[in-house]
Enzyme design. Sequence first.
Site, short mmCIF file in Angstrom:
data_model
loop_
_atom_site.label_atom_id
_atom_site.label_comp_id
_atom_site.label_asym_id
_atom_site.label_seq_id
_atom_site.Cartn_x
_atom_site.Cartn_y
_atom_site.Cartn_z
CD GLU A 70 -1.83 -2.42 2.07
OE1 GLU A 70 -0.60 -2.63 2.20
OE2 GLU A 70 -2.42 -3.05 1.35
CG HIS A 139 -10.59 -5.92 8.03
ND1 HIS A 139 -9.18 -6.91 8.94
CD2 HIS A 139 -9.62 -6.38 7.00
CE1 HIS A 139 -8.48 -7.35 7.64
NE2 HIS A 139 -8.71 -7.33 6.70
C1 LIG Z 1 -2.08 -4.20 4.91
C2 LIG Z 1 -3.37 -5.34 4.26
N1 LIG Z 1 -3.42 -5.58 3.10
C3 LIG Z 1 -5.00 -6.03 2.24
C4 LIG Z 1 -5.31 -6.93 3.60
C5 LIG Z 1 -5.91 -7.30 2.12
N2 LIG Z 1 -5.35 -8.85 2.61
C6 LIG Z 1 -5.56 -9.20 3.16
S1 LIG Z 1 -5.30 -11.40 2.81
C7 LIG Z 1 -4.72 -10.95 1.47
C8 LIG Z 1 -3.72 -11.48 0.88
C9 LIG Z 1 -2.81 -12.62 1.37
O1 LIG Z 1 -2.34 -13.37 1.17
P1 LIG Z 1 -0.83 -13.92 0.95
O2 LIG Z 1 0.01 -12.59 1.99
O3 LIG Z 1 0.15 -14.67 -0.10
O4 LIG Z 1 -1.73 -15.01 2.24
P2 LIG Z 1 -2.30 -16.02 1.84
O5 LIG Z 1 -3.95 -15.43 1.89
O6 LIG Z 1 -2.63 -17.00 0.77
O7 LIG Z 1 -1.92 -17.37 3.36
C10 LIG Z 1 -4.48 -9.58 1.55
C11 LIG Z 1 -4.51 -8.80 0.32
C12 LIG Z 1 -4.32 -6.43 4.50
N3 LIG Z 1 -5.87 -7.47 5.60
N4 LIG Z 1 -4.00 -5.90 5.01
#
Ligand SMILES: Cc1ncc(C[n+]2csc(CCOP(=O)(O)OP(=O)(O)O)c2C)c(N)n1
Lengths: 337, 321
Positions: A70, A139
């Site tokens: 971000e 959230h």
């Molecule tokens: C700072 C922030 N940005 C975006 C999100 C929204 N978000 C939650 S999980 C996720 C994807 C995470 O992907 P990854 O790190 O690969 O973990 P996975 O879900 O595959 O276990 C996103 C974009 C968040 N929770 N926090």
Amino acid sequence: MSRKTYRQAVSEALRHEMRRDLRVVIMGEDVSGGLGAPGEQDAWGGPQGVTKGLMPEFGRGRVLDTPISESAFIGAAAGAAATGLRPVAELMFVDFMGVCFDQIFNQAAKFRYMFGGRAVTPLVIRTQYGAGLRAASQHSQSLYPIFTHIPGLKVVLPSSAYEAKGLLIQAIRDDDPVVFFEHKALYDDEEEVPDEAYTIPFGEANLTREGSDATIVAFGRMVKFANQVADSLEQDGIGCTVIDPRTTSPLDSDAILDSVAETGRLVVVDEASPRCNMATDIAALVAEHAFGALKAPVRMITPPHTPVPFAPELEDAYIPSPARIEEAVRGVLAAKR
Amino acid sequence: MQLSRDQLLRAYRDMATIRAFEERVHVEFAAGVLPGFVHLYAGEEASAVGVCMNLGDGDVIASTHRGHGHCIAKGCDVKAMMKELYGSVEGLCRGKGGSMHIADLSRGMLGANGIVGGGPPLICGAALSAKVMKTGGVAVAFVGDGGSNQGTTLESFNLARVWELPAVFVIEDNGYAESTASSWAVGGDQLKRAEGFGLPARRVDGHDFFDVHDAAGEAITRARSGGGPSLLHVVLDRYYSHFEGDAGTYRGPGEVDRLRAEKDCLKRFRKRVIESALLGKDQVDTIDREVAALIETSVREARTAAKPSAADVLTDVYLSY
Ligand SMILES: Cc1ncc(C[n+]2csc(CCOP(=O)(O)OP(=O)(O)O)c2C)c(N)n1
Ligand SMILES: [Mg+2]
């Protein structure tokens, strides 16, 4: 004109403006989705499906998915805005401002002033806020007072589908940085919304109900609750004016002061935490400029000074309810001075 | 590394518990009885367990939004976890946190995290505590492939290096962040990125408990003995979609079925220990039955566990105010 959800209204505003102006680009995590994946492209359209369908029409060059970075992409949107584009960046939940706030409040918000008026930053940050989805402490926050506090930012809180479309088009056409707060519990709410593009000016409050007994100022989702309360009190012969300021910055002080001058009784409903929020801001405004008109102490209906809890019983107790608003209105009406 | 029979039994039990927990939460969520946002860890069990089997109660982990597996592997109480998901006041966080914030500091579990990239800086702090207080403790951050792109993560690599912290970063690369492929979103190679910060880095097959356990053992031993931070790039797969409710249309046709059939860390573990006569089939089957019973009891108890009352909203904001 047709019935549209808040979600569709936001989506239509983006589509209108992207068609009208090639400089409008959108960016954010999974705003299209499926990039590099073997299955469906445009699989998400953001977490609420708001931007779905834009990538097929406008291409990946103007609908930019981002890594989870971000600080980098919100900052990139600010930099792009200062150099010719009109980006609409999606910060998925406003709670994530924590990882990118510098780019918003030290960079985008201050360019124009610091550079002696020789910069424009037509940036829009769309973000979800608010409690009600059992999404817990990280959230669910209503952080708009923090943005309102920063000179140089404009802050918009659409309270319904009609408002969302007109205010977002206005935001995209505005040359200052705007933070646009979409309440996550409103996306499925429907009402009549024009098919064509229209704008709603900033800093002009909307009086959603008019009555002469009490004034209720409410923001975002709380406008819906305030309207319910006003309708229910009307059955008892109590007339309320409900003011939706639409934007917390700029703020339509006149609409609030004029109404208080007439009713003498004010209830402010704010979903943000109670210290230094919009309710305290408006109470101070009225204390300073309309003290003589007040027939009762101002009542502020807010959540308690706590993080947003997870369990449904806790979250329901946390969120300002129509019942609490109604009790407050009856309270200011009963007060003797 | 040679594992004792008891260690093998524990490894299988922990992995089977995570799988059964997640499969059941999936069903409960679909029935509409679980509130909130839920991200399931099924398919990734060998990572959490392979790493955490090398840790003790004095070591600390930070997890992600996909945190149930890390909790179980770190020894959190399964029944209290299920109660937390149900929003009970008897839950691990008294119903305040839910799935995304499940934590138990008494077990060295510093929390699931709703903020992607929230964990790595915290783990630098936990490692600093261990270093300054000379506890001999090690701190481990689990990070997704998506989280590996967060500035907080990359800053933490550098901080851990320059402070010489007893920290290990475990990148769990399940191929996706939400609907976006890691092959698109991650610039460069995870190992080279880490090495660029001076962190020794190893890639491991996250479907293979033994591979993870070995590599994590090396990294954790290095950290514990003063050798500083390092990174593991664990390549694995998630069986479910990003969160419960995500249709997962970005995945290829038959992708999940194929993963379940061919890339199952539990099946692989069973096959290996039984074929090499490290464990008997009956021992493994017994664990499966016991785990199923535990999950059944957990759900039954969670359904009727006490709910919080409105007054609880106000507690625990501060110690004193
Ligand atoms: C700072 C922030 N940005 C975006 C999100 C929204 N978000 C939650 S999980 C996720 C994807 C995470 O992907 P990854 O790190 O690969 O973990 P996975 O879900 O595959 O276990 C996103 C974009 C968040 N929770 N926090
Ligand atoms: Mg991932």
